[in-house]
Design a protein around this motif. Sequence first.
Motif, PDB file in Angstrom:
ATOM      1  N   GLY A  10       0.866  -1.418   0.025  1.00  0.00           N
ATOM      2  CA  GLY A  10      -0.096   0.055  -0.066  1.00  0.00           C
ATOM      3  C   GLY A  10       0.921   1.428   0.095  1.00  0.00           C
ATOM      4  N   TYR A  11       1.879   1.239   0.552  1.00  0.00           N
ATOM      5  CA  TYR A  11       2.717   2.475   0.896  1.00  0.00           C
ATOM      6  C   TYR A  11       3.383   2.772  -0.525  1.00  0.00           C
ATOM      7  N   TYR A  12       3.961   1.738  -1.085  1.00  0.00           N
ATOM      8  CA  TYR A  12       4.735   1.704  -2.339  1.00  0.00           C
ATOM      9  C   TYR A  12       3.519   2.237  -3.662  1.00  0.00           C
ATOM     10  N   MET A  13       2.239   1.613  -3.403  1.00  0.00           N
ATOM     11  CA  MET A  13       1.400   2.090  -4.281  1.00  0.00           C
ATOM     12  C   MET A  13       0.843   3.523  -4.266  1.00  0.00           C
ATOM     13  N   VAL A  14       0.853   4.088  -3.064  1.00  0.00           N
ATOM     14  CA  VAL A  14       0.694   5.354  -2.740  1.00  0.00           C
ATOM     15  C   VAL A  14       1.703   6.356  -3.558  1.00  0.00           C
ATOM     16  N   LEU A  15       2.898   5.967  -3.071  1.00  0.00           N
ATOM     17  CA  LEU A  15       4.007   6.633  -3.947  1.00  0.00           C
ATOM     18  C   LEU A  15       3.789   6.712  -5.255  1.00  0.00           C
ATOM     19  N   TYR A  16       3.644   5.487  -5.914  1.00  0.00           N
ATOM     20  CA  TYR A  16       3.626   5.356  -7.312  1.00  0.00           C
ATOM     21  C   TYR A  16       2.462   6.153  -7.924  1.00  0.00           C
ATOM     22  N   ALA A  18       1.068   8.689  -6.488  1.00  0.00           N
ATOM     23  CA  ALA A  18       1.315  10.363  -6.405  1.00  0.00           C
ATOM     24  C   ALA A  18       2.394  10.568  -7.580  1.00  0.00           C
ATOM     25  N   GLY A  19       3.310   9.744  -8.016  1.00  0.00           N
ATOM     26  CA  GLY A  19       4.115  10.008  -8.914  1.00  0.00           C
ATOM     27  C   GLY A  19       3.496  10.227 -10.169  1.00  0.00           C
ATOM     28  N   LEU A  20       2.511   9.310 -10.559  1.00  0.00           N
ATOM     29  CA  LEU A  20       1.394   9.427 -11.807  1.00  0.00           C
ATOM     30  C   LEU A  20       0.719  10.646 -11.742  1.00  0.00           C
ATOM     31  N   VAL A  47       7.354   6.868 -18.137  1.00  0.00           N
ATOM     32  CA  VAL A  47       8.615   6.125 -17.348  1.00  0.00           C
ATOM     33  C   VAL A  47       9.791   7.140 -16.983  1.00  0.00           C
ATOM     34  N   PRO A  48       9.953   8.021 -18.044  1.00  0.00           N
ATOM     35  CA  PRO A  48      11.056   8.933 -17.611  1.00  0.00           C
ATOM     36  C   PRO A  48      10.705   9.790 -16.708  1.00  0.00           C
ATOM     37  N   LEU A  49       9.561  10.387 -16.655  1.00  0.00           N
ATOM     38  CA  LEU A  49       8.861  11.222 -15.307  1.00  0.00           C
ATOM     39  C   LEU A  49       8.703  10.520 -14.604  1.00  0.00           C
ATOM     40  N   THR A  53      10.386   8.707  -8.858  1.00  0.00           N
ATOM     41  CA  THR A  53       9.591   7.846  -7.856  1.00  0.00           C
ATOM     42  C   THR A  53       9.999   6.358  -7.900  1.00  0.00           C
ATOM     43  N   ILE A  54      10.462   5.851  -9.094  1.00  0.00           N
ATOM     44  CA  ILE A  54      11.008   4.519  -9.255  1.00  0.00           C
ATOM     45  C   ILE A  54      12.154   4.393  -8.349  1.00  0.00           C
ATOM     46  N   LEU A  55      13.057   5.379  -8.246  1.00  0.00           N
ATOM     47  CA  LEU A  55      14.234   5.424  -7.718  1.00  0.00           C
ATOM     48  C   LEU A  55      13.972   5.546  -5.944  1.00  0.00           C
TER      49      LEU A  55
END
Length: 136
Positions: A10-16, A18-20, A47-49, A53-55
């Motif tokens: 859930g934590y990583y999903m929220v980060l992704y 927010a990035g999207l 993906v470049p943008l 977030t991926i990092l």
Amino acid sequence: MLVTFWRGFGYYMVLYLAGLQGIPAELDEAARLDGASPWQRFWRVTVPLMKPTILLCTLLSTISALRVLEEVLVLTGGGPLNSTYTALMYVYAKAFQGFNFDYGLASAAGLVVALVALALSMLNLRLLRPAAGDDT
């Protein structure tokens, strides 16, 4: 592994998410007007943008994978036959289990774990850093 995955999902999903949401819709629309396919828009715009977030997510998940202790200690205690024994389980065992209380060895092992985490973090940063001239 499934417990740890479920705990951080859930934590990583929220980060992704927010990035999207941080990607301007105008860029996707401009790529669509230029004739880019959905696959091309994903690889050349999204993906470049999303690289920062991926990092962040790979750094956090790498560090949390190295510091797994509670789940293993509660679920298996390191067994069967030490198959789930982790580096932090070793540090914990040397420092607090038994009657030897070998704090020196435990702190040295903890330092090794920290250095491994630092090395893996530097590897993540090197692999996912923006290319020269890339503004993302």
